[in-house]
Scaffold this active site. Structure first.
Site, PDB file in Angstrom:
ATOM      1  N   ASN A  72      -3.696 -39.017 -29.779  1.00  0.00           N
ATOM      2  CA  ASN A  72      -3.184 -39.565 -28.521  1.00  0.00           C
ATOM      3  C   ASN A  72      -2.321 -40.760 -28.908  1.00  0.00           C
ATOM      4  O   ASN A  72      -2.841 -41.840 -29.215  1.00  0.00           O
ATOM      5  CB  ASN A  72      -4.317 -39.988 -27.593  1.00  0.00           C
ATOM      6  N   ALA A  75       2.026 -44.485 -25.470  1.00  0.00           N
ATOM      7  CA  ALA A  75       3.440 -44.542 -25.072  1.00  0.00           C
ATOM      8  C   ALA A  75       4.399 -44.145 -26.197  1.00  0.00           C
ATOM      9  O   ALA A  75       5.542 -43.756 -25.920  1.00  0.00           O
ATOM     10  CB  ALA A  75       3.769 -45.943 -24.561  1.00  0.00           C
ATOM     11  N   ARG A 105       2.801 -38.075 -13.285  1.00  0.00           N
ATOM     12  CA  ARG A 105       3.096 -39.510 -13.296  1.00  0.00           C
ATOM     13  C   ARG A 105       4.603 -39.758 -13.380  1.00  0.00           C
ATOM     14  O   ARG A 105       5.391 -38.874 -13.088  1.00  0.00           O
ATOM     15  CB  ARG A 105       2.299 -40.164 -14.428  1.00  0.00           C
ATOM     16  N   ARG A 109       7.270 -40.271 -18.510  1.00  0.00           N
ATOM     17  CA  ARG A 109       6.115 -39.736 -19.255  1.00  0.00           C
ATOM     18  C   ARG A 109       6.167 -38.217 -19.387  1.00  0.00           C
ATOM     19  O   ARG A 109       5.294 -37.605 -20.000  1.00  0.00           O
ATOM     20  CB  ARG A 109       4.802 -40.129 -18.560  1.00  0.00           C
TER      21      ARG A 109
END
Ligand code: DQA
Length: 142
Positions: A72, A75, A105, A109
């Site tokens: 993960n 950003a 979102r 993103r």
């Protein structure tokens, strides 16, 4: 024993504190024992850094030896060609995970520099996504 490396990128050290309405109320440290308990035959290592180059260093360190990486990148997912290049350089598969459903979102993103280089992508299932990613790596291996 198979080895899986979980890597969390920037701001994910604040899980449980950071925007709990989006990312939930649990820290990753509280979820890790649950995950390890579910896979007693796996070595599951965990690393978190807020620094892009340190994420690359960790992936290069494990990516020729481990059976898979669950990443993960926070950003950096939406900005980092360097992380994409790194994933492409490794021997082991990388699964991209997002806790939130990034497609629900902000538009910035919706694009990932990492997805084209990854085995697969999981998003929107909270911390359970890390478990799904492990299952994806194990199933791919089999
Ligand atoms: C995230 C989604 C990213 O857009 C964001 O920058 C994060 C977390 C997620 O897990 O949902 O830091 O990767």
């Amino acid at each position: 024993m198979k080895k899986i490396q979980i890597i969390n990128g920037p701001n994910l050290n604040l899980l449980g504190i950071r925007e709990p309405g989006i990312y939930g109320k649990n820290s990753f440290e509280s979820y890790l024992p649950v995950l390890r308990g579910k896979y007693p035959d796996l070595q599951i290592d965990y690393y978190q850094s807020n620094i892009e180059g340190e994420l690359i260093d960790k992936m290069q360190e494990v990516g020729f030896d481990y059976d898979g990486i669950v990443l993960n990148a926070g950003a950096y997912t939406h900005t980092s060609i360097a992380l994409q290049d790194c994933i492409r350089s490794l021997k082991c598969p990388v699964v991209e995970v997002h806790i939130s459903n990034v497609h629900k979102r902000e538009e910035f993103r919706h694009h990932s520099y990492l997805s084209p280089a990854c085995l697969g992508v999981i998003c929107g299932f909270g911390l359970f996504g890390y478990d799904m990613a492990i299952q994806g790596i194990l199933n791919h291996d089999a």
